[in-house]
Design an enzyme around this catalytic site. Sequence first.
Site, PDB file in Angstrom:
ATOM      1  N   ILE A 173       0.843  -1.201   0.000  1.00  0.00           N
ATOM      2  CA  ILE A 173       0.000   0.000   0.000  1.00  0.00           C
ATOM      3  C   ILE A 173       0.873   1.244   0.000  1.00  0.00           C
ATOM      4  O   ILE A 173       0.598   2.214  -0.721  1.00  0.00           O
ATOM      5  CB  ILE A 173      -0.960  -0.030   1.203  1.00  0.00           C
ATOM      6  CG1 ILE A 173      -1.970  -1.167   1.035  1.00  0.00           C
ATOM      7  CG2 ILE A 173      -1.675   1.312   1.363  1.00  0.00           C
ATOM      8  CD1 ILE A 173      -2.828  -1.421   2.251  1.00  0.00           C
ATOM      9  N   ARG A 211      -4.467  -5.184  11.606  1.00  0.00           N
ATOM     10  CA  ARG A 211      -3.662  -4.675  12.712  1.00  0.00           C
ATOM     11  C   ARG A 211      -3.545  -3.146  12.666  1.00  0.00           C
ATOM     12  O   ARG A 211      -3.737  -2.508  11.626  1.00  0.00           O
ATOM     13  CB  ARG A 211      -2.270  -5.313  12.701  1.00  0.00           C
ATOM     14  CG  ARG A 211      -1.489  -5.060  11.429  1.00  0.00           C
ATOM     15  CD  ARG A 211      -0.178  -5.809  11.410  1.00  0.00           C
ATOM     16  NE  ARG A 211       0.553  -5.542  10.169  1.00  0.00           N
ATOM     17  CZ  ARG A 211       1.849  -5.752  10.018  1.00  0.00           C
ATOM     18  NH1 ARG A 211       2.573  -6.238  11.012  1.00  0.00           N
ATOM     19  NH2 ARG A 211       2.436  -5.494   8.860  1.00  0.00           N
ATOM     20  N   ASP A 229       9.812   1.430   1.470  1.00  0.00           N
ATOM     21  CA  ASP A 229       8.702   1.353   0.519  1.00  0.00           C
ATOM     22  C   ASP A 229       8.799   2.462  -0.526  1.00  0.00           C
ATOM     23  O   ASP A 229       8.514   2.242  -1.708  1.00  0.00           O
ATOM     24  CB  ASP A 229       7.366   1.447   1.257  1.00  0.00           C
ATOM     25  CG  ASP A 229       7.164   0.331   2.265  1.00  0.00           C
ATOM     26  OD1 ASP A 229       7.622  -0.795   1.992  1.00  0.00           O
ATOM     27  OD2 ASP A 229       6.559   0.579   3.314  1.00  0.00           O
TER      28      ASP A 229
END
Length: 310
Positions: A42, A90, A254
Amino acid sequence: MPAIATLTLNPTIDVAYEVEKIVPTHKIRTTREYYNPGGGGINVARVFVRLGGNARCLYMSGGATGAALDGLIDRHQLVRTRIAIAGPTRIALDALEHASGKEYRFTPAGPTVSEAEWTACLDLVEQTPCEWLVASGSLPPGVPADFYATLARRMAARGVPLVLDTSGDALREGLAGGIALAKPSRGELEALVGERLDSVAAVAEAAMAIVRAGQAGIVATTLGHEGAVLAHAGGAAYAPALPIAAQSAVGAGDSFVAGMVFALASGAGIEEAFRHGVAAGSAAVLRAGTDLARAEDIARLLPQVRLAQA
């Protein structure tokens, strides 16, 4: 316009606070509260879209927190496909303490995933149209360590290159499937090879061994404040870290993946794409919290990225 899909098996709702001082047992008042959709794939998609690309997020989530994650992803206007699971998504916490300048990060293991759930996920990803697939993040409990290797073989049969950013057994097993680009950190690479890598040359040699073995076409290893090392069939290169003041380490890896894959998918050469990755990873640490790299910061930092022989 380049188009990718990203896979996040263990997404998070990323909550970030700033506090004056962390004191045990006391109620600590926070400021500058942030909520963002998180998890490796994501995060990659968020930055990839900022750079001008198209990205579809595939992710497993469930429970009330799963519904909240959907809303956060929609707020970022990302195209998404949710694979429903029974367990709750989570929530990860990041706290920046002003008194010390230190950052504290709390990340749960995530929900347990059943065989039926991860099998359905694997089948759906295999059918998703994309030019590249980025699989990023940890495997939640219940998902076998060879999941990424199976995924790599299925995507290879379609001619879709797989980018893998994970750690531990998931990385070790995943490399057995043959990866287009692997992005370990130095610590993850050390765990993989079973020894300390105390120099740039040692990191480069360990990464080149993976390339020579045919486990990955490209290995880009991030070294934190020391920079990054690139290994591919053409040799190894080193990019020293840029002289910037880091505000947060959240999402730097990321952002690195997003910058490098965007460049590769846009037709850039391997070393030029690596430079974009370094610029994106550096841009991510400029901002506190979980905001990730911004396109304008990447463009500003890119001319400063220099490569040397590793």
